[in-house]
Every structure is written in structure tokens, then in C-alpha cells.
Design a protein around this motif. Sequence first.
Motif, mmCIF file in Angstrom:
data_model
loop_
_atom_site.group_PDB
_atom_site.id
_atom_site.type_symbol
_atom_site.label_atom_id
_atom_site.label_comp_id
_atom_site.label_asym_id
_atom_site.label_seq_id
_atom_site.Cartn_x
_atom_site.Cartn_y
_atom_site.Cartn_z
ATOM 1 N N UNK A 1 86.027 45.151 21.043
ATOM 2 C CA UNK A 1 86.124 46.209 20.423
ATOM 3 C C UNK A 1 85.143 47.489 20.841
ATOM 4 N N UNK A 2 84.099 47.079 21.074
ATOM 5 C CA UNK A 2 82.878 47.935 21.677
ATOM 6 C C UNK A 2 83.502 48.331 23.033
ATOM 7 N N UNK A 3 84.039 47.391 23.720
ATOM 8 C CA UNK A 3 84.522 47.592 25.091
ATOM 9 C C UNK A 3 85.360 48.748 25.235
ATOM 10 N N UNK A 4 86.596 48.637 24.349
ATOM 11 C CA UNK A 4 87.480 49.632 24.313
ATOM 12 C C UNK A 4 86.994 50.923 23.549
ATOM 13 N N UNK A 5 86.098 50.812 22.711
ATOM 14 C CA UNK A 5 85.466 52.220 22.104
ATOM 15 C C UNK A 5 84.830 52.996 22.970
ATOM 16 N N UNK A 6 84.117 52.380 24.002
ATOM 17 C CA UNK A 6 83.520 53.166 25.170
ATOM 18 C C UNK A 6 84.375 53.555 26.158
ATOM 19 N N UNK A 7 85.406 52.668 26.557
ATOM 20 C CA UNK A 7 85.869 52.930 28.037
ATOM 21 C C UNK A 7 87.067 53.977 27.648
ATOM 22 N N UNK A 8 87.855 53.902 26.413
ATOM 23 C CA UNK A 8 88.970 54.889 26.433
ATOM 24 C C UNK A 8 88.529 56.246 26.435
ATOM 25 N N UNK A 9 87.428 56.746 25.648
ATOM 26 C CA UNK A 9 87.087 58.229 25.768
ATOM 27 C C UNK A 9 86.485 58.521 27.356
ATOM 28 N N UNK A 10 86.030 57.636 27.948
ATOM 29 C CA UNK A 10 85.470 57.842 29.166
ATOM 30 C C UNK A 10 86.533 58.053 30.125
ATOM 31 N N UNK A 11 87.470 57.408 30.028
ATOM 32 C CA UNK A 11 88.574 57.269 31.115
ATOM 33 C C UNK A 11 89.530 58.612 30.810
ATOM 34 N N UNK A 12 89.798 58.960 29.415
ATOM 35 C CA UNK A 12 90.393 59.976 29.215
ATOM 36 C C UNK A 12 89.771 61.287 29.308
ATOM 37 N N UNK A 13 88.502 61.426 29.466
ATOM 38 C CA UNK A 13 87.876 62.619 29.776
ATOM 39 C C UNK A 13 87.117 62.635 31.156
ATOM 40 N N UNK A 14 87.345 61.760 32.074
ATOM 41 C CA UNK A 14 86.654 61.871 33.300
ATOM 42 C C UNK A 14 87.008 63.353 34.288
ATOM 43 N N UNK A 15 88.044 64.090 33.830
ATOM 44 C CA UNK A 15 88.240 64.914 34.700
ATOM 45 C C UNK A 15 87.567 66.158 34.108
ATOM 46 N N UNK A 16 86.847 66.107 33.094
ATOM 47 C CA UNK A 16 86.119 67.027 32.565
ATOM 48 C C UNK A 16 84.868 67.405 33.446
ATOM 49 N N UNK A 17 84.201 66.252 33.743
ATOM 50 C CA UNK A 17 83.002 66.179 34.828
ATOM 51 C C UNK A 17 83.553 66.799 36.032
ATOM 52 N N UNK A 18 84.700 66.398 36.539
ATOM 53 C CA UNK A 18 85.040 67.089 37.830
ATOM 54 C C UNK A 18 85.401 68.508 37.889
ATOM 55 N N UNK A 19 85.854 68.834 36.930
ATOM 56 C CA UNK A 19 86.185 70.401 36.635
ATOM 57 C C UNK A 19 84.863 70.950 36.321
#
Length: 88
Positions: free
Chosen positions: A60-78
Motif C-alpha cells: 500500500x505504501x508503494x502504491x501511495x508513493x508511486x501513483x502520484x509520482x507517475x501522474x505528476x512527472x510531466x510537471x518536472x519536465x515542464x
Amino acid sequence: MILPGISGSFILLLMGMYLPVMTALKTFDIPVIVVFATGCLLGLMAFSRLLSWMFRVHRLKFFAHQVPLVRSHHLAVEGCYLHGRMNT
């Protein structure tokens, strides 16, 4: 790509190594390519073991950490493009 949405190019962009690695590949700089390939192989092996362990032990902690990371990675590139941090 081990995690969906996070590619090797994205990691190189974050570390500021995209241009040096692409230049080494373009000019066939063998020592740089060998070091890069060795690092990729060792990193892939270590990171896949870490992810496997995290998925087994802390699902559960794994998914709680990874889902937001995967969903928001484009913000870092932008953000890199907007603030001029791209090595072009």
C-alpha cells in the motif's frame, strides 16, 4: 523503463546528463558509453530488486508513493522548460 511514465531520458534530463550522453552516443565516445551502459545495467538490477521488495513488503505504501509520482512527472519536465534548465 521500470516505472510507467518515467523513462530513462526523463531521468537523464533530471540529472542534467541528457546532452552529454547523447553527445557521447553520437560521437561514439566508447569510454563514456561503457560507463553509461554499466551504470544502466547495475542500476536496473538494483532498482528492480528494490521495487520487488517494496511491492512485497509495503504494497500500500508503494502504491501511495508511486501513483502520484507517475501522474505528476510531466510537471518536472515542464518546469525545466519554463525555467530554462534544459541543456540545449
